[in-house]
Design a protein around this motif. Structure first.
Motif, PDB file in Angstrom:
ATOM      1  N   LEU A  89     -54.553 -30.972 -20.371  1.00  0.00           N
ATOM      2  CA  LEU A  89     -55.690 -31.452 -19.587  1.00  0.00           C
ATOM      3  C   LEU A  89     -55.278 -31.721 -18.140  1.00  0.00           C
ATOM      4  N   VAL A  90     -54.115 -32.358 -17.962  1.00  0.00           N
ATOM      5  CA  VAL A  90     -53.611 -32.634 -16.607  1.00  0.00           C
ATOM      6  C   VAL A  90     -53.403 -31.324 -15.858  1.00  0.00           C
ATOM      7  N   LEU A 139     -51.531 -35.194 -29.439  1.00  0.00           N
ATOM      8  CA  LEU A 139     -52.400 -35.756 -28.401  1.00  0.00           C
ATOM      9  C   LEU A 139     -51.730 -35.709 -27.030  1.00  0.00           C
ATOM     10  N   ALA A 140     -50.423 -35.952 -26.983  1.00  0.00           N
ATOM     11  CA  ALA A 140     -49.697 -35.880 -25.718  1.00  0.00           C
ATOM     12  C   ALA A 140     -49.730 -34.450 -25.169  1.00  0.00           C
ATOM     13  N   ALA A 141     -49.579 -33.461 -26.051  1.00  0.00           N
ATOM     14  CA  ALA A 141     -49.656 -32.057 -25.614  1.00  0.00           C
ATOM     15  C   ALA A 141     -51.050 -31.753 -25.073  1.00  0.00           C
ATOM     16  N   ILE A 145     -55.282 -29.989 -12.479  1.00  0.00           N
ATOM     17  CA  ILE A 145     -54.512 -29.603 -11.285  1.00  0.00           C
ATOM     18  C   ILE A 145     -54.901 -28.189 -10.854  1.00  0.00           C
ATOM     19  N   ALA A 146     -54.989 -27.274 -11.824  1.00  0.00           N
ATOM     20  CA  ALA A 146     -55.366 -25.894 -11.514  1.00  0.00           C
ATOM     21  C   ALA A 146     -56.785 -25.828 -10.947  1.00  0.00           C
ATOM     22  N   ARG A 173     -55.121 -38.688  -7.810  1.00  0.00           N
ATOM     23  CA  ARG A 173     -55.999 -39.857  -7.970  1.00  0.00           C
ATOM     24  C   ARG A 173     -57.193 -39.522  -8.866  1.00  0.00           C
ATOM     25  N   GLN A 174     -57.810 -38.346  -8.639  1.00  0.00           N
ATOM     26  CA  GLN A 174     -58.955 -37.939  -9.445  1.00  0.00           C
ATOM     27  C   GLN A 174     -58.558 -37.756 -10.910  1.00  0.00           C
ATOM     28  N   ILE A 175     -57.391 -37.193 -11.134  1.00  0.00           N
ATOM     29  CA  ILE A 175     -56.919 -36.987 -12.514  1.00  0.00           C
ATOM     30  C   ILE A 175     -56.679 -38.322 -13.192  1.00  0.00           C
TER      31      ILE A 175
END
Length: 155
Positions: A66-67, A59-61, A71-72, A78-80
């Motif tokens: 997802l992060v 789940l961490a991966a 970003i890409a 803030r949105q993330i």
């Protein structure tokens, strides 16, 4: 230091850096640095006391990917964070903001400290009261005490 202990400490120091797999990393070093900084602020929902950057959980991966995807896509930090909080709740943040819902969380250490200080104060007060309230000496005990105090010391 023993060689085994030194090797163990070295491996333990390197392991958090191995949680992020090479395939997960972004090509742009600035974006990757942003992703790593954000990943250090987010809690692994499986491990609970590790950031997603340090965790090897699946789940961490997924959260790290997802992060990086967000970003890409051009989302701000803030949105993330807001997206992840909306999806998983404030529990996903390692340092949740102070709000009405987190009031107890933030005040619990101070309350525990006050309770401990109160318990120690009560304990000392009871002990002092018990010492002061000791029964008075009987006539025989007073006489024995006087004899002991009047006897010269022989050094």
């Amino acid at each position: 230091m023993r060689p085994f202990t030194a090797l163990f400490l070295l491996v333990m120091a390197i392991l958090p850096g191995l949680a992020v797999q090479p395939g997960e990393r972004l090509a742009d070093p600035a974006q990757e640095a942003r992703a790593r900084r954000l990943s250090l602020e987010l809690r692994c929902l499986v491990c609970q006391n590790q950031s997603i950057d340090d965790s090897d959980a699946v789940l961490a991966a997924d959260l790290r990917r997802l992060v990086r995807e967000r970003i890409a896509a051009g989302d701000s930090d803030r949105q993330i964070r807001d997206f992840l909080v909306a999806r998983y709740g404030e529990f996903v943040l390692l340092n949740p903001p102070f709000s009405e819902r987190t009031l107890l969380l933030w005040s619990l250490p101070a309350l525990a400290l006050l309770a401990g200080a109160g318990a120690v104060w009560t304990l000392f007060r009871r002990r002092r009261a018990a010492t002061l309230a000791a029964a008075p000496l009987s006539a025989e005990e007073e006489a024995a005490l006087r004899r002991l105090l009047d006897t010269p010391r022989q050094d």
